[in-house]
Design a protein around this motif. Sequence first.
Motif, PDB file in Angstrom:
ATOM      1  N   ILE A   1       2.818  -3.626 -27.602  1.00 27.76           N
ATOM      2  CA  ILE A   1       2.556  -3.163 -28.959  1.00 27.76           C
ATOM      3  C   ILE A   1       3.413  -1.939 -29.242  1.00 27.76           C
ATOM      4  CG2 ILE A   1       0.811  -2.383 -30.598  1.00 27.76           C
ATOM      5  CD1 ILE A   1      -1.277  -3.791 -28.966  1.00 27.76           C
ATOM      6  N   VAL A   2       4.219  -2.028 -30.287  1.00 28.05           N
ATOM      7  CA  VAL A   2       5.095  -0.924 -30.678  1.00 28.05           C
ATOM      8  C   VAL A   2       4.577  -0.338 -31.988  1.00 28.05           C
ATOM      9  CG1 VAL A   2       7.468  -0.213 -31.101  1.00 28.05           C
ATOM     10  CG2 VAL A   2       7.018  -2.224 -29.680  1.00 28.05           C
ATOM     11  N   GLY A   3       4.348   0.987 -32.013  1.00 27.62           N
ATOM     12  CA  GLY A   3       3.846   1.615 -33.229  1.00 27.62           C
ATOM     13  C   GLY A   3       2.446   1.148 -33.582  1.00 27.62           C
ATOM     14  N   ALA A   4       1.566   1.093 -32.596  1.00 26.55           N
ATOM     15  CA  ALA A   4       0.206   0.583 -32.802  1.00 26.55           C
ATOM     16  C   ALA A   4      -0.493   1.307 -33.949  1.00 26.55           C
ATOM     17  CB  ALA A   4      -0.608   0.752 -31.529  1.00 26.55           C
ATOM     18  N   PRO A   5      -0.964   0.569 -34.963  1.00 27.50           N
ATOM     19  CA  PRO A   5      -1.682   1.203 -36.076  1.00 27.50           C
ATOM     20  C   PRO A   5      -3.092   1.618 -35.659  1.00 27.50           C
ATOM     21  CG  PRO A   5      -1.671  -1.167 -36.344  1.00 27.50           C
ATOM     22  CD  PRO A   5      -0.803  -0.873 -35.154  1.00 27.50           C
ATOM     23  N   GLU A   6      -3.750   2.349 -36.521  1.00 28.11           N
ATOM     24  CA  GLU A   6      -5.109   2.806 -36.245  1.00 28.11           C
ATOM     25  C   GLU A   6      -6.026   1.635 -35.943  1.00 28.11           C
ATOM     26  OE1 GLU A   6      -8.511   5.686 -38.335  1.00 28.11           O
ATOM     27  OE2 GLU A   6      -6.705   5.080 -39.435  1.00 28.11           O
ATOM     28  N   ASN A   7      -6.887   1.828 -34.965  1.00 23.13           N
ATOM     29  CA  ASN A   7      -7.891   0.845 -34.530  1.00 23.13           C
ATOM     30  C   ASN A   7      -7.316  -0.280 -33.669  1.00 23.13           C
ATOM     31  OD1 ASN A   7     -10.042   2.185 -35.844  1.00 23.13           O
ATOM     32  ND2 ASN A   7      -9.550   1.149 -37.765  1.00 23.13           N
ATOM     33  N   THR A   8      -6.062  -0.149 -33.221  1.00 24.95           N
ATOM     34  CA  THR A   8      -5.522  -1.143 -32.296  1.00 24.95           C
ATOM     35  C   THR A   8      -6.332  -1.177 -31.009  1.00 24.95           C
ATOM     36  OG1 THR A   8      -3.272  -0.898 -33.157  1.00 24.95           O
ATOM     37  CG2 THR A   8      -3.497  -1.838 -30.962  1.00 24.95           C
ATOM     38  N   SER A   9      -6.776  -0.016 -30.549  1.00 23.81           N
ATOM     39  CA  SER A   9      -7.544   0.044 -29.302  1.00 23.81           C
ATOM     40  C   SER A   9      -8.836  -0.766 -29.406  1.00 23.81           C
ATOM     41  CB  SER A   9      -7.872   1.499 -28.934  1.00 23.81           C
ATOM     42  OG  SER A   9      -8.576   2.152 -29.973  1.00 23.81           O
ATOM     43  N   TYR A  10      -9.432  -0.817 -30.611  1.00 23.15           N
ATOM     44  CA  TYR A  10     -10.644  -1.609 -30.796  1.00 23.15           C
ATOM     45  C   TYR A  10     -10.339  -3.096 -30.687  1.00 23.15           C
ATOM     46  CZ  TYR A  10     -12.941   2.667 -32.384  1.00 23.15           C
ATOM     47  OH  TYR A  10     -13.460   3.928 -32.455  1.00 23.15           O
ATOM     48  N   ALA A  11      -9.173  -3.497 -31.187  1.00 19.26           N
ATOM     49  CA  ALA A  11      -8.762  -4.901 -31.091  1.00 19.26           C
ATOM     50  C   ALA A  11      -8.551  -5.301 -29.634  1.00 19.26           C
ATOM     51  CB  ALA A  11      -7.490  -5.134 -31.899  1.00 19.26           C
TER      52      ALA A  11
ATOM     53  N   PHE B   1       4.940   4.184 -28.434  1.00 14.75           N
ATOM     54  CA  PHE B   1       4.958   5.010 -29.639  1.00 14.75           C
ATOM     55  C   PHE B   1       3.813   4.683 -30.606  1.00 14.75           C
ATOM     56  CE2 PHE B   1       9.352   3.549 -28.471  1.00 14.75           C
ATOM     57  CZ  PHE B   1       9.594   4.571 -27.578  1.00 14.75           C
ATOM     58  N   PRO B   2       2.561   4.703 -30.127  1.00 17.94           N
ATOM     59  CA  PRO B   2       1.431   4.320 -30.982  1.00 17.94           C
ATOM     60  C   PRO B   2       1.067   5.396 -31.992  1.00 17.94           C
ATOM     61  CG  PRO B   2       0.630   5.109 -28.876  1.00 17.94           C
ATOM     62  CD  PRO B   2       2.132   5.084 -28.770  1.00 17.94           C
ATOM     63  N   GLN B   3       0.407   4.968 -33.049  1.00 16.35           N
ATOM     64  CA  GLN B   3      -0.172   5.897 -34.015  1.00 16.35           C
ATOM     65  C   GLN B   3      -1.686   5.745 -34.053  1.00 16.35           C
ATOM     66  OE1 GLN B   3       1.810   6.600 -37.720  1.00 16.35           O
ATOM     67  NE2 GLN B   3       3.672   5.593 -37.032  1.00 16.35           N
ATOM     68  N   ASP B   4      -2.221   5.004 -33.120  1.00 17.78           N
ATOM     69  CA  ASP B   4      -3.661   4.847 -32.979  1.00 17.78           C
ATOM     70  C   ASP B   4      -4.240   6.078 -32.287  1.00 17.78           C
ATOM     71  OD1 ASP B   4      -6.158   3.660 -33.020  1.00 17.78           O
ATOM     72  OD2 ASP B   4      -5.818   2.454 -31.230  1.00 17.78           O
ATOM     73  N   ASP B   5      -5.567   6.184 -32.289  1.00 18.31           N
ATOM     74  CA  ASP B   5      -6.252   7.242 -31.551  1.00 18.31           C
ATOM     75  C   ASP B   5      -5.806   7.198 -30.099  1.00 18.31           C
ATOM     76  OD1 ASP B   5      -8.507   9.172 -30.914  1.00 18.31           O
ATOM     77  OD2 ASP B   5      -9.096   7.434 -29.714  1.00 18.31           O
ATOM     78  N   ILE B   6      -5.281   8.315 -29.606  1.00 19.36           N
ATOM     79  CA  ILE B   6      -4.626   8.293 -28.308  1.00 19.36           C
ATOM     80  C   ILE B   6      -5.594   8.036 -27.171  1.00 19.36           C
ATOM     81  CG2 ILE B   6      -4.725  10.772 -27.774  1.00 19.36           C
ATOM     82  CD1 ILE B   6      -1.838   8.248 -27.186  1.00 19.36           C
ATOM     83  N   ALA B   7      -6.800   8.567 -27.247  1.00 17.77           N
ATOM     84  CA  ALA B   7      -7.770   8.330 -26.173  1.00 17.77           C
ATOM     85  C   ALA B   7      -8.122   6.849 -26.088  1.00 17.77           C
ATOM     86  CB  ALA B   7      -9.027   9.165 -26.411  1.00 17.77           C
ATOM     87  N   GLY B   8      -8.254   6.219 -27.250  1.00 15.37           N
ATOM     88  CA  GLY B   8      -8.590   4.797 -27.272  1.00 15.37           C
ATOM     89  C   GLY B   8      -7.476   3.925 -26.735  1.00 15.37           C
ATOM     90  N   ILE B   9      -6.235   4.223 -27.139  1.00 14.94           N
ATOM     91  CA  ILE B   9      -5.110   3.390 -26.707  1.00 14.94           C
ATOM     92  C   ILE B   9      -4.808   3.621 -25.229  1.00 14.94           C
ATOM     93  CG2 ILE B   9      -3.166   4.917 -27.220  1.00 14.94           C
ATOM     94  CD1 ILE B   9      -3.375   1.205 -28.185  1.00 14.94           C
ATOM     95  N   GLU B  10      -5.061   4.828 -24.732  1.00 12.42           N
ATOM     96  CA  GLU B  10      -4.915   5.078 -23.292  1.00 12.42           C
ATOM     97  C   GLU B  10      -5.917   4.245 -22.501  1.00 12.42           C
ATOM     98  OE1 GLU B  10      -3.439   9.777 -23.131  1.00 12.42           O
ATOM     99  OE2 GLU B  10      -5.508   9.231 -22.662  1.00 12.42           O
ATOM    100  N   ALA B  11      -7.136   4.154 -23.027  1.00  5.47           N
ATOM    101  CA  ALA B  11      -8.208   3.463 -22.309  1.00  5.47           C
ATOM    102  C   ALA B  11      -8.023   1.952 -22.277  1.00  5.47           C
ATOM    103  CB  ALA B  11      -9.555   3.804 -22.948  1.00  5.47           C
ATOM    104  N   THR B  12      -7.254   1.415 -23.222  1.00  6.35           N
ATOM    105  CA  THR B  12      -7.135  -0.039 -23.329  1.00  6.35           C
ATOM    106  C   THR B  12      -5.753  -0.567 -22.953  1.00  6.35           C
ATOM    107  OG1 THR B  12      -6.708   0.252 -25.707  1.00  6.35           O
ATOM    108  CG2 THR B  12      -8.959  -0.297 -25.053  1.00  6.35           C
TER     109      THR B  12
END
Length: 267
Positions: free
Chosen positions: A134-144, A167-178
């Motif tokens: 995922i490049v430039g992950a939008p908000e809530n990608t981690s939930y998906a 290079f995500p733009q999602d919440d960093i804690a969430g995208i790190e966790a997933t």
Amino acid sequence: MDNSIFKKSKKVFAWIFSIAFFCAMFFSCQKKSAQNETPLVPLEFISEKNLASDSIPAWHHSLKKICVVFGYGYNEKNYVQGIVESLAKKYGLDDGTPDSGLIFPLIFPDDFPGEKIARLPALIDERELAGLIIVGAPENTSYAIAHLEDEWDSRENMIPYPVYAFFPQDDIAGIEATSNFVLDHALEGGGSMDDESNKEEVSQTQVSDLDALLDRAVEYILLTECPLPPDENLISHVSRIVGKNHKVSRYVDAQSGLQSINHFVVE
């Protein structure tokens, strides 16, 4: 005589029962291990030679696909088209048929019903993935992605393929966790593009060699065939994906001063 036969029958039954018991225990442990342990990827297995442009042959048809999602900052039509064409020459594109190629590209928000990243699990549901980038992950990608994890949990397994976030733009804690790892741009004076003061949309020109980066990421997925474990070697794996022309370092939180396990910045 009958008593002797009875005793022999008991021994045979006990022998069969013991074998069945130990077989059951073995497969139970194997299943538990598959669920709870990330496979080890030997660092020495991956080298610059492995990642050379001609090290992996042109892709032949396979049921497994690598989904590449182009999100904010990296979703301009002509920009994506050039990158996808470059990947297609080497790996082929997935057209939904069993005989098609490896790469399954998705552009956010154009390819997502209702322009919602939450539709990602539904879009890849019928495909067997070898990896997700995922490049430039939008908000809530981690939930998906978490929803994908829930689906695999319901099948008594973990997500068996790697998830790379660039290079995500999602919440960093969430995208790190997933994700297996997160890679961001390093900024002058420290920090990365995920810092709250730097949430403006990333320019399309920030990664002029994104096609090369994605090519190496795809090759790494094909070479390792499993998620990258969050151990001390993870930064070396990421450095090899990025290439020797760039420096990779661990992300350090500006407020706490703590280093992330799987979040890195590239210069």
